[in-house]
Write an enzyme that holds these catalytic residues in place. Structure first.
Site, PDB file in Angstrom:
ATOM      1  N   GLY A 109       0.786  -1.222   0.000  1.00 38.06           N
ATOM      2  CA  GLY A 109       0.000   0.000   0.000  1.00 38.06           C
ATOM      3  C   GLY A 109       0.819   1.274   0.000  1.00 38.06           C
ATOM      4  N   ILE A 110       2.050   1.202  -0.496  1.00 36.80           N
ATOM      5  CA  ILE A 110       2.901   2.406  -0.503  1.00 36.80           C
ATOM      6  C   ILE A 110       2.914   3.117  -1.853  1.00 36.80           C
ATOM      7  CG2 ILE A 110       4.355   1.577   1.370  1.00 36.80           C
ATOM      8  CD1 ILE A 110       6.515   1.009  -0.764  1.00 36.80           C
ATOM      9  N   LYS A 129       3.497   1.534  -5.133  1.00 38.99           N
ATOM     10  CA  LYS A 129       4.289   0.969  -6.229  1.00 38.99           C
ATOM     11  C   LYS A 129       3.446   0.741  -7.475  1.00 38.99           C
ATOM     12  CE  LYS A 129       5.538  -2.628  -3.855  1.00 38.99           C
ATOM     13  NZ  LYS A 129       5.009  -2.476  -2.504  1.00 38.99           N
ATOM     14  N   THR A 130       2.255   0.201  -7.319  1.00 35.56           N
ATOM     15  CA  THR A 130       1.407  -0.114  -8.463  1.00 35.56           C
ATOM     16  C   THR A 130       0.963   1.154  -9.175  1.00 35.56           C
ATOM     17  OG1 THR A 130       0.658  -2.143  -7.399  1.00 35.56           O
ATOM     18  CG2 THR A 130      -0.707  -1.279  -9.189  1.00 35.56           C
ATOM     19  N   LYS A 179       4.566  -7.609 -13.995  1.00 33.57           N
ATOM     20  CA  LYS A 179       4.925  -7.991 -12.628  1.00 33.57           C
ATOM     21  C   LYS A 179       5.146  -9.498 -12.682  1.00 33.57           C
ATOM     22  CE  LYS A 179       3.626  -7.783  -7.813  1.00 33.57           C
ATOM     23  NZ  LYS A 179       2.741  -7.154  -6.849  1.00 33.57           N
ATOM     24  N   SER A 217       1.763 -12.326  -5.562  1.00 32.65           N
ATOM     25  CA  SER A 217       1.330 -13.145  -4.426  1.00 32.65           C
ATOM     26  C   SER A 217       0.159 -12.450  -3.752  1.00 32.65           C
ATOM     27  CB  SER A 217       2.485 -13.377  -3.441  1.00 32.65           C
ATOM     28  OG  SER A 217       2.979 -12.171  -2.944  1.00 32.65           O
TER      29      SER A 217
END
Length: 80
Positions: A12-13, A15-16, A32, A36
């Site tokens: 939740g930082i 990256k996506t 990606k 996971s």
């Protein structure tokens, strides 16, 4: 061809979202290699929802939201 890797620790930082913006800005393909934790969908699904159209499928799709080596172990998969 140039490869750019987006990496970071924690969930939740951003990256996506950052990777989606970068792929869109560079008209690049997103990939990606290992996903996971599939209960909430994959990052590839999120990337498509953010408007990136060139998205490659993951090489490994692991069910548990754990580190790839542990999730693969639980799924009975060997990551090559």
């Amino acid at each position: 061809m140039r490869t750019i890797v987006v990496t970071g620790t924690g969930t939740g930082i951003g990256k996506t979202v950052f990777a989606a913006g970068l792929a869109a800005a560079l008209d690049a393909t997103y990939w990606k290699p290992i996903q996971s934790g599939l209960a909430d969908g994959s990052d590839s699904d999120a990337i498509r929802a953010l408007g990136v159209t060139r998205v490659l499928p993951e090489a490994y799709r692991l069910t548990e939201p754990l580190s790839p080596h542990r999730a693969a172990e639980l799924d009975g998969i060997t990551i090559d």
